[in-house]
Write an enzyme that holds these catalytic residues in place. Structure first.
Site, PDB file in Angstrom:
ATOM      1  CG  HIS A  66      -0.585   0.310   2.526  1.00  0.00           C
ATOM      2  ND1 HIS A  66      -0.251  -0.599   3.610  1.00  0.00           N
ATOM      3  CD2 HIS A  66      -0.327   1.529   3.070  1.00  0.00           C
ATOM      4  CE1 HIS A  66       0.233   0.011   4.479  1.00  0.00           C
ATOM      5  NE2 HIS A  66       0.098   1.545   4.247  1.00  0.00           N
ATOM      6  CG  ASP A 121       0.181  -4.122   2.999  1.00  0.00           C
ATOM      7  OD1 ASP A 121       0.514  -3.398   1.747  1.00  0.00           O
ATOM      8  OD2 ASP A 121      -0.322  -3.439   3.892  1.00  0.00           O
ATOM      9  CB  SER A 203       2.181   2.112   6.537  1.00  0.00           C
ATOM     10  OG  SER A 203       1.046   1.791   6.929  1.00  0.00           O
TER      11      SER A 203
HETATM   12  C1  4AZ Z   1      -1.203   3.265   9.086  1.00  0.00           C
HETATM   13  O1  4AZ Z   1      -2.387   4.261   9.027  1.00  0.00           O
HETATM   14  C2  4AZ Z   1      -1.378   2.522  10.091  1.00  0.00           C
HETATM   15  N1  4AZ Z   1      -1.709   0.305  14.850  1.00  0.00           N
HETATM   16  C3  4AZ Z   1      -0.508   1.472  10.510  1.00  0.00           C
HETATM   17  C4  4AZ Z   1      -0.529   0.647  11.510  1.00  0.00           C
HETATM   18  C5  4AZ Z   1      -1.520   0.783  12.350  1.00  0.00           C
HETATM   19  C6  4AZ Z   1      -2.641   1.690  12.207  1.00  0.00           C
HETATM   20  C7  4AZ Z   1      -2.501   2.558  11.229  1.00  0.00           C
HETATM   21  C8  4AZ Z   1      -1.280  -0.016  13.497  1.00  0.00           C
HETATM   22  O2  4AZ Z   1      -0.277   3.513   8.382  1.00  0.00           O
END
Ligand code: 4AZ
Length: 244
Positions: A66, A121, A203
């Protein structure tokens, strides 16, 4: 509902320029990139933070699918290599003369990736040149892990632009499936019991277990909520398709 739980890339990008605290990751502590030289940030060509990643070879970065999909749109276009940069060796992303920026020569996105809640992902960036930093081998999620990143320090904070880390408990597939309806046993892993978690902007970044790269930050409902573990791509499952 879905809007809340998926990794909102556009928001992450918009937030980055405003980051001004010395933090990232929820419930964690500051980290020095010298201690984990394989941690990287993925930015746009003009330097906005998109995601985290990890060097798995001198010219290869593992991140989330993503992170290389425009706007988080379902089935959205893949970002082109020239739209991406990999930043390595930089503890504070605002210190532009620290570490190195590497252009990206190629983007491989898992061919089955559709949206974070459906899994797969994972993506691999091939750099235009090698980076002089240590890489990290892939491994299993068979113990607690450490997640690192430059993202938000609370659900609604600005992203920290400095590297942070936090130790999180890795839960069993059974427990993850009970807490997260979209959980895919074997192909995902989940971690956290509240208070400590990855968040927006983290992420694509690494979950490290026993010194090996076991997971990629993928999604969650909010961040660090008591009954909402963070969900990660389980890399051991993807070894055959990754080819390393
Ligand atoms: C994000 O928005 C995201 N708590 C990544 C990980 C988590 C929440 C949001 C895990 O990239």
């Amino acid at each position: 509902m879905r809007g809340k739980r998926i990794a909102v890339l556009a928001a992450a990008i918009a937030l980055v320029s405003g980051g001004s605290t010395a933090d990232a990751i929820v419930g964690g502590t500051p980290a020095q990139v010298a201690d984990t030289p394989w941690v990287v940030a993925i930015t746009t060509a003009d330097g906005q933070l998109i995601c985290g990643g990890a060097l798995v070879a001198p010219d290869k970065v593992v991140t989330a699918a993503h992170c290389v999909t425009n706007k988080g749109v379902i089935g959205g276009d893949q970002r082109l290599p020239q739209q991406l940069r990999v930043v390595a060796g930089r503890t504070d992303l605002r210190v532009k003369n620290e570490g190195l920026d590497a252009p990206v020569a190629g983007v491989w996105r898992h061919p089955d990736y559709r949206e974070v809640t459906r899994g797969d992902d994972v993506a691999v960036l091939t750099l235009a040149s090698t980076l002089p930093y240590r890489s990290i081998p892939l491994g299993e999620a068979d113990d607690d892990g450490v997640v690192l990143g430059y993202g938000r320090t609370a659900e609604n904070s600005a992203p920290s632009m400095t590297l942070r880390k936090v130790t999180v408990p890795v839960l069993s597939d059974r427990e993850c499936a009970r807490k997260e309806p979209d959980y895919r046993p074997g192909a995902m892993l989940c971690a956290g019991r509240g208070g400590r978690d990855a968040c927006t902007g983290d992420s694509g970044g690494p979950l490290v277990v026993r010194g090996r790269l076991a997971g990629v930050v993928s999604f969650g409902r909010g961040c660090a909520r008591a009954d909402e573990p963070g969900v990660y791509t389980r890399l051991a499952h993807y070894r055959p398709v990754l080819g390393f």
